[in-house]
Design a protein around this motif. Structure first.
Motif, PDB file in Angstrom:
ATOM      1  N   UNK A   8       0.808  -1.303   0.153  1.00  0.00           N
ATOM      2  CA  UNK A   8      -0.004   0.157  -0.051  1.00  0.00           C
ATOM      3  C   UNK A   8       0.784   1.262   0.068  1.00  0.00           C
ATOM      4  N   UNK A   9       0.768   2.251  -1.170  1.00  0.00           N
ATOM      5  CA  UNK A   9       1.548   3.286  -1.331  1.00  0.00           C
ATOM      6  C   UNK A   9       0.527   4.420  -1.010  1.00  0.00           C
ATOM      7  N   UNK A  10       1.175   5.437  -0.167  1.00  0.00           N
ATOM      8  CA  UNK A  10       0.258   6.751  -0.297  1.00  0.00           C
ATOM      9  C   UNK A  10       0.903   7.880  -1.091  1.00  0.00           C
ATOM     10  N   UNK A  11       0.163   8.652  -1.754  1.00  0.00           N
ATOM     11  CA  UNK A  11       0.518   9.603  -2.700  1.00  0.00           C
ATOM     12  C   UNK A  11      -0.222  11.001  -2.054  1.00  0.00           C
ATOM     13  N   UNK A  81      -4.209   6.664  -2.597  1.00  0.00           N
ATOM     14  CA  UNK A  81      -3.724   5.294  -2.234  1.00  0.00           C
ATOM     15  C   UNK A  81      -3.819   4.238  -3.348  1.00  0.00           C
ATOM     16  N   UNK A  82      -2.739   3.536  -3.549  1.00  0.00           N
ATOM     17  CA  UNK A  82      -2.447   2.519  -4.612  1.00  0.00           C
ATOM     18  C   UNK A  82      -1.950   1.301  -3.989  1.00  0.00           C
ATOM     19  N   UNK A  83      -2.386   0.234  -3.976  1.00  0.00           N
ATOM     20  CA  UNK A  83      -1.979  -1.242  -3.917  1.00  0.00           C
ATOM     21  C   UNK A  83      -0.882  -1.412  -4.992  1.00  0.00           C
ATOM     22  N   UNK A  84       0.140  -1.894  -4.847  1.00  0.00           N
ATOM     23  CA  UNK A  84       1.013  -2.240  -6.095  1.00  0.00           C
ATOM     24  C   UNK A  84       2.053  -3.584  -5.881  1.00  0.00           C
ATOM     25  N   UNK A  85       2.245  -3.913  -6.776  1.00  0.00           N
ATOM     26  CA  UNK A  85       3.249  -4.985  -6.991  1.00  0.00           C
ATOM     27  C   UNK A  85       4.400  -4.565  -7.757  1.00  0.00           C
ATOM     28  N   UNK A  86       5.698  -4.787  -7.081  1.00  0.00           N
ATOM     29  CA  UNK A  86       6.701  -4.787  -7.937  1.00  0.00           C
ATOM     30  C   UNK A  86       7.141  -5.679  -8.821  1.00  0.00           C
ATOM     31  N   UNK A  87       8.356  -5.513  -9.587  1.00  0.00           N
ATOM     32  CA  UNK A  87       8.702  -6.360 -10.590  1.00  0.00           C
ATOM     33  C   UNK A  87       8.944  -7.695  -9.969  1.00  0.00           C
ATOM     34  N   UNK A  88       9.758  -8.014  -8.872  1.00  0.00           N
ATOM     35  CA  UNK A  88       9.980  -9.266  -8.324  1.00  0.00           C
ATOM     36  C   UNK A  88       8.707 -10.132  -7.969  1.00  0.00           C
ATOM     37  N   UNK A  89       7.664  -9.299  -7.334  1.00  0.00           N
ATOM     38  CA  UNK A  89       6.487  -9.902  -6.914  1.00  0.00           C
ATOM     39  C   UNK A  89       5.757 -10.335  -8.297  1.00  0.00           C
ATOM     40  N   UNK A  90       5.480  -9.413  -8.863  1.00  0.00           N
ATOM     41  CA  UNK A  90       4.981  -9.846 -10.218  1.00  0.00           C
ATOM     42  C   UNK A  90       5.315 -11.025 -10.862  1.00  0.00           C
ATOM     43  N   UNK A  91       6.816 -11.124 -11.076  1.00  0.00           N
ATOM     44  CA  UNK A  91       7.638 -12.343 -11.592  1.00  0.00           C
ATOM     45  C   UNK A  91       7.192 -13.566 -10.979  1.00  0.00           C
ATOM     46  N   UNK A  92       7.168 -13.413  -9.690  1.00  0.00           N
ATOM     47  CA  UNK A  92       7.085 -14.745  -8.599  1.00  0.00           C
ATOM     48  C   UNK A  92       5.571 -15.059  -8.992  1.00  0.00           C
ATOM     49  N   UNK A  93       4.641 -14.130  -9.021  1.00  0.00           N
ATOM     50  CA  UNK A  93       3.318 -14.525  -8.788  1.00  0.00           C
ATOM     51  C   UNK A  93       2.923 -14.949 -10.507  1.00  0.00           C
TER      52      UNK A  93
END
Length: 173
Positions: A8-11, A81-93
């Protein structure tokens, strides 16, 4: 699914999700708030190419997937507020079938949106583009100011004002 495992990222208004010439680190889902994506052309003209609202998929997709520099900025228009996946999580999933199906659906939707916008810019007049936008994105005029919407539609703000005025007078809205 992304909300359940994502970061969860806040902007704050004015913060960047990604800046031009940076690699986009995330793919996300907007939980709340608004963003807009824009380019600056060779003459430093400001050109909006996407408007993101609640539940939008947000990313500079080619940058994220290809680890290449983003050609555009994505900036918060409001606190968000944005829920994010980084590249590592994306690749694993991606190795898990239900996630692979989700990512394909996201990819398909981004592609369809891009094709729809490109086709409408070529085939539709300004009034038709505006009518389509407000019909499939009902709250867009509450979420963004007129100058951003006009840029997204590739028209001048004065033209958008005139179109809105015509709609009100004709009872079309």
């Amino acid at each position: 699914m992304i909300k359940s495992v994502g970061k969860k990222l806040s902007f704050k208004k004015g913060d960047f999700f990604v800046e031009e010439n940076e690699v986009c680190k995330y793919i996300g889902i907007v939980e709340s708030g608004t963003f807009y994506s824009y380019f600056e052309d060779a003459n430093l003209n400001f050109i909006v190419n996407e408007l993101y609202t609640q539940n939008s998929v947000i990313t500079s997709y080619r940058s994220f997937l290809g680890d290449i520099l983003s050609p555009a900025y994505i900036k918060a228009y409001s606190d968000a507020i944005v829920y994010t996946l980084d590249k590592e999580m994306y690749s694993a999933f991606m190795n898990q079938q239900e996630w692979a199906v989700l990512f394909k659906d996201i990819s398909d939707q981004l592609f369809i949106n891009k094709c729809f916008k490109e086709t409408s810019l070529v085939k539709l007049k300004a009034k038709e583009r505006y009518s389509e936008l407000i019909s499939y994105r009902k709250n867009i005029e509450q979420d963004f100011p007129q100058h951003l919407i006009a840029s997204y539609l590739k028209i001048r703000p004065e033209t958008l004002s005139r179109l809105k005025s015509l709609d009100i007078r004709q009872g079309i809205k």
